[in-house]
Design an enzyme around this catalytic site. Structure first.
Site, PDB file in Angstrom:
ATOM      1  N   LEU B  77      17.094  99.131  47.309  1.00 35.94           N
ATOM      2  CA  LEU B  77      16.488  98.730  48.566  1.00 35.94           C
ATOM      3  C   LEU B  77      15.074  98.253  48.269  1.00 35.94           C
ATOM      4  O   LEU B  77      14.297  98.962  47.626  1.00 35.94           O
ATOM      5  CB  LEU B  77      16.412  99.995  49.426  1.00 35.94           C
ATOM      6  CG  LEU B  77      16.292  99.898  50.904  1.00 35.94           C
ATOM      7  CD1 LEU B  77      17.501  99.175  51.464  1.00 35.94           C
ATOM      8  CD2 LEU B  77      16.203 101.299  51.481  1.00 35.94           C
ATOM      9  N   CYS B  78      14.733  97.047  48.721  1.00 37.91           N
ATOM     10  CA  CYS B  78      13.334  96.612  48.577  1.00 37.91           C
ATOM     11  C   CYS B  78      12.517  97.353  49.629  1.00 37.91           C
ATOM     12  O   CYS B  78      12.663  97.119  50.827  1.00 37.91           O
ATOM     13  CB  CYS B  78      13.197  95.110  48.788  1.00 37.91           C
ATOM     14  SG  CYS B  78      11.463  94.595  48.836  1.00 37.91           S
ATOM     15  N   ILE B  79      11.673  98.273  49.178  1.00 35.91           N
ATOM     16  CA  ILE B  79      10.989  99.163  50.120  1.00 35.91           C
ATOM     17  C   ILE B  79      10.004  98.403  51.016  1.00 35.91           C
ATOM     18  O   ILE B  79       9.832  98.749  52.186  1.00 35.91           O
ATOM     19  CB  ILE B  79      10.322 100.358  49.386  1.00 35.91           C
ATOM     20  CG1 ILE B  79       9.777 101.392  50.387  1.00 35.91           C
ATOM     21  CG2 ILE B  79       9.245  99.923  48.437  1.00 35.91           C
ATOM     22  CD1 ILE B  79      10.825 102.066  51.252  1.00 35.91           C
TER      23      ILE B  79
END
Lengths: 110, 124, 92, 136
Positions: B77-79
């Site tokens: 997940l791209c935070i």
């Protein structure tokens, strides 16, 4: 969160970054630096001013590689490496120099 | 056999996301290696534990989770993309950790690693 | 080796199909998925000389019937196409 | 794979990965959700990891390249200002689709100092040289 400065409350985010870059002042930078356990020397100021100018021009804080490349053009090879920058800002120039320069917190994934 | 990286950019309420999951499953069934799925843009909302799906509709969150459990494929997940869409790994009030089990909190650096290691990158 | 181009939106809705066709080389392949399968009857697709594919289940869901120059394939064949392509570009 | 290898210092320790050639194709206008911004974020990170990144602007993507846009007047972050910093990230290959510009009645006066203007045919001819092509 806020920092007390000149009898004013300067708003920050939960990690101490200014919420409004226009609230920044050189004396405020010293207060933020102190919180980070950094005593600002002329070498620090070079980087802090540079990062702030970079942000104002390009609307982004430079990632370390871009920072070293841009610093190289301005100040020459010996100040344009990450070892030098980490010595000045032990917790990372992207994190600490931007905070002291009154810039927003860089994106987490960067 | 090829090594794949899959980038998912659509939310759980878009049927396009089902296509991405079908493709991911088929990759493994066909004997390929899936190095990881990278959720970016609106795709990060697939990890939102607070999304509620009517019981007679496909629950893509559960589908991704069981895919992850069965295949051990990392779901990155791209935070930064996630935080701006209301996902958080913080419990500092008023925030409540709402990133579902099975997803790995990552950054765009992981996108670089996945796509540069893979033989094939597919964006779905 | 050729590039596999994927279009997943309707060409009557946006210009993703057109962008893809502008950059579709002679040996490239075109795969229509999701709402992209509506493009089987888009006028710009009718005259293409390149190989065109559409996912069968995505067609069935939308009652898109077999068209002359479009081959319907399943997800397994989609994976095979991607494997044999030099790379995949999705016009999302 | 490209042979160009930079000696600049790495941001963090990471397993050695080969330099991959990326094309990032922008097909969306500047305020179309966050596509332009998140595309740029990806480009900057790829470049920070010393990947070889080329940027393309085609279709509505060419609207991102136009000079003198004032995002602030609609309370939008002016991420287009960051295009001027791409040289510090060693992103030098920037391609604008001339056909898309012409179609939209736009001048070839872009924010980039040295973008290359290519026809769709010329862009098509470049695509085979990349390892990964991402669209936004």
């Amino acid at each position: 969160m806020a920092i007390e400065f000149n009898n004013q409350q300067i708003d920050t985010d939960s990690q101490g970054y200014l919420l409004n870059i226009n609230d920044w002042h050189k004396d405020l930078a010293c207060i933020i630096a102190k919180e980070e356990n950094i005593e600002l020397t002329p070498a620090h100021w070079e980087v802090v001013n540079f990062v702030r100018d970079f942000y104002i021009t390009y609307k982004t804080s430079p990632a370390i590689r871009a920072l070293t490349k841009a610093l190289k053009a301005e100040y020459g090879e010996e100040k344009a490496n990450s070892r030098y920058l980490y010595r000045l800002f032990p917790k990372g120039p992207a994190k600490q120099a931007t905070k002291i320069a009154g810039l927003p917190k860089p994106a987490r994934c960067i | 056999m090829s090594r794949y990286a899959l980038i998912v950019s659509t939310p759980p309420f878009d049927n396009k996301t089902q296509t991405a999951l079908d493709f991911a499953k088929q990759l493994l069934q066909s004997g390929h290696q899936l190095l990881g799925v990278f959720f970016y843009q609106d795709g990060v909302t697939n990890a939102n534990a607070f999304v509620q799906t009517p019981s007679d509709e496909t629950n893509l969150l559960h589908a991704w989770q069981s895919f992850q459990q069965q295949s051990d494929t990392p779901l990155h997940l791209c935070i930064s993309a996630a935080e701006r869409r209301g996902l958080t790994d913080s419990n500092e009030a008023p925030l409540v950790h709402n990133i579902s089990e099975g997803f790995t909190i990552s950054g765009l650096g992981e996108l670089v690693v996945l796509t540069s290691k893979a033989d094939k990158t597919v964006q779905l | 080796m050729s590039i596999l181009h994927i279009v997943r939106s309707n060409g009557f809705n946006d210009d993703r199909l057109q962008q893809c066709l502008n950059l579709l080389a002679e040996n490239d392949k075109l795969l229509l998925i999701d709402d992209g399968v509506y493009n089987v009857s888009h006028p710009t697709c009718a005259s293409l000389t390149q190989a065109i594919f559409a996912i069968d289940s995505h067609c069935q869901a939308r009652n898109i019937v077999e068209q002359g120059n479009v081959k319907q394939i399943n997800i397994e064949e989609f994976v095979n196409l991607s494997e044999h392509a030099e790379k995949v570009i999705t016009w999302q | 794979m490209s042979s160009s290898q930079n000696s600049a210092t790495n941001l963090q320790e990471m397993s050695p990965i080969t330099v991959t050639r990326y094309a990032i194709i922008n097909t969306s206008a500047p305020f179309d959700r966050l596509k332009g911004k998140e595309s740029l974020d990806a480009a900057l990170i790829l470049a920070s990891y010393e990947m070889d990144v080329s940027l393309f602007f085609i279709g509505n993507g060419v609207y991102q390249t136009q000079a003198n846009q004032q995002a602030e007047s609609i309370a939008h972050k002016d991420y287009l200002a960051t295009f001027k910093a791409l040289e510090f990230y060693d992103i030098e290959d920037i391609y604008l689709c001339q056909d898309s510009l012409t179609e939209r009645g736009l001048a070839t006066d872009s924010v980039f100092d040295d973008a290359q203007y290519l026809s769709a045919e010329q862009i098509k001819a470049l695509l085979p040289q990349f390892d990964v092509v991402l669209t936004f």
